[in-house]
Write a protein that holds these residues in place. Structure first.
Motif, PDB file in Angstrom:
ATOM      1  N   LYS A 153       0.845  -1.195   0.000  1.00 14.12           N
ATOM      2  CA  LYS A 153       0.000   0.000   0.000  1.00 14.12           C
ATOM      3  C   LYS A 153       0.878   1.241   0.000  1.00 14.12           C
ATOM      4  O   LYS A 153       1.972   1.246   0.568  1.00 14.12           O
ATOM      5  N   ASP A 154       0.398   2.299  -0.647  1.00 15.53           N
ATOM      6  CA  ASP A 154       1.061   3.589  -0.624  1.00 15.53           C
ATOM      7  C   ASP A 154      -0.006   4.652  -0.806  1.00 15.53           C
ATOM      8  O   ASP A 154      -0.856   4.540  -1.696  1.00 15.53           O
ATOM      9  N   GLU A 155       0.012   5.673   0.041  1.00 17.25           N
ATOM     10  CA  GLU A 155      -1.033   6.693  -0.024  1.00 17.25           C
ATOM     11  C   GLU A 155      -1.009   7.447  -1.349  1.00 17.25           C
ATOM     12  O   GLU A 155      -2.040   7.970  -1.783  1.00 17.25           O
ATOM     13  N   ALA A 156       0.147   7.538  -1.981  1.00 15.88           N
ATOM     14  CA  ALA A 156       0.261   8.314  -3.214  1.00 15.88           C
ATOM     15  C   ALA A 156       0.210   7.440  -4.449  1.00 15.88           C
ATOM     16  O   ALA A 156      -0.626   7.647  -5.335  1.00 15.88           O
ATOM     17  N   TRP A 157       1.099   6.416  -4.521  1.00 21.12           N
ATOM     18  CA  TRP A 157       1.268   5.708  -5.795  1.00 21.12           C
ATOM     19  C   TRP A 157       2.166   4.510  -5.581  1.00 21.12           C
ATOM     20  O   TRP A 157       3.146   4.581  -4.852  1.00 21.12           O
ATOM     21  N   ILE A 158       1.852   3.384  -6.243  1.00 19.64           N
ATOM     22  CA  ILE A 158       2.712   2.205  -6.223  1.00 19.64           C
ATOM     23  C   ILE A 158       3.325   2.020  -7.603  1.00 19.64           C
ATOM     24  O   ILE A 158       2.610   1.918  -8.602  1.00 19.64           O
TER      25      ILE A 158
END
Length: 336
Positions: A153-158
């Protein structure tokens, strides 16, 4: 059939909005996945993508040189508009019923990666549409059910790494890359997805996977703490060993392609003085030969300067000036 030349259709039901065995637009253009079908290691089964573009917005592309012609039409998933619907099926090379792979396609509509090599299990990576969450799944090819191996998971972008997962030939473990801790790292994970240990640290500057030699107990990677360079390293995959060996030192960009037995590799280098070489080397350190280039030599090389620009933060940059550059003149600037 190669001997007779007879072709046999394995799937049915395709239409102008339903295709089999083709990667959809998003996978091709945005995920670096061009394949739409995958053979099983024993060559008896094919996993294939089914794509439905029913109800998608249609974009029109005209031919500017022939405006009288009908424009081409393409289903296109603009942000906020309907996406292609993707499934993964399993079918025998003899034909018959398709076994559909089951995952939460409502939560993870994107089929980002499919891996099916050696004795390793069929493994898929699926993402949400925002590309802020992804799940690595192990597939039971007999039933189509899936088992969760890990979630990122990443709040901005993977960011996607299409070289992963890299399974060991005996399916006992696999390699995985992640930006979970703020920069790229290479990890060793057990067959059920549990983290055994990171193979690179946060400040290592990991850039990419190169080769895995399970018998030798090593993995080769590219890395550099300096973003203007890329070097080759050999890492131990054993828990008791911590040796990291840097294989290249000359300033520049270095990459490698290994033989199947992991004993020989082609070392490609592009150094700061403009030289590009391809040398065949053995992993015990011997040079075995050089691949000669018969390309025409350019009449000159670009006039470049490596520098940094800006403050807090500063950025690495390359300035390419005219060969007759005059510091008293002002020039237009093209930025890439």
């Amino acid at each position: 059939d190669i001997a007779s030349g007879v072709e046999r259709c394995l799937t049915s039901g395709s239409s102008s909005t339903l295709s089999h065995g083709l990667a959809e637009f998003v996978a091709q253009e945005e995920m670096d996945r061009s394949e739409g079908y995958w053979w099983s290691p024993d060559n008896r089964t094919i996993a294939y993508q089914e794509t439905s573009t029913e109800g998608m917005e249609v974009m029109h592309i005209a031919d500017a040189t022939h405006p009288d012609k009908e424009p081409q039409t393409w289903p296109y998933p603009r942000p906020g508009q309907k996406n292609a619907e993707v499934r993964l099926g399993l079918i025998s090379i003899e034909g018959g019923e398709t076994r559909w792979v089951n995952w939460d396609r409502e939560r993870y509509p994107y089929l980002a990666t499919v891996r099916w090599k050696d004795r390793a299990p069929l493994t898929i990576l699926v993402q949400n549409r925002q590309q802020t969450e992804e799940a690595l799944l192990r597939v039971d090819v007999e039933t189509g059910s899936t088992t969760l191996l890990l979630v990122e998971k990443d709040e901005a972008w993977i960011n996607l790494d299409q070289s992963m997962p890299k399974w060991f030939p005996d399916a006992s473990a696999f390699l995985w890359t992640t930006e979970r801790n703020g920069s790229w790292q290479l990890e060793l994970r057990s067959a059920d997805g549990q983290l055994l240990r990171p193979l690179t640290g946060i400040g290592f500057g990991f850039k990419g996977f190169v080769d895995l030699d399970p018998e030798g107990g090593v993995v080769y990677v590219s890395a550099s703490g300096d973003p203007t360079q890329t070097h080759l390293y050999r890492l131990s995959i054993e828990a008791s060993a911590s040796a990291t060996v840097q294989l290249t030192t000359e300033p520049g960009l270095h990459s490698a392609t290994f033989s199947e037995n992991h004993r020989v590799y082609v070392h490609t280098s592009s150094t700061m003085d403009g030289r590009r070489r391809q040398v065949v080397r053995s992993t015990d350190g011997r040079d075995l030969g050089r691949l000669q280039s018969v390309a025409e030599q350019p009449p000159f090389v670009p006039n470049i300067e490596l520098t940094t620009v800006g403050t807090d933060p500063s950025f690495h940059a390359v300035l390419v000036r005219p060969r007759n550059f005059d510091s008293r003149r002002r020039y237009p600037v093209i930025v890439s």
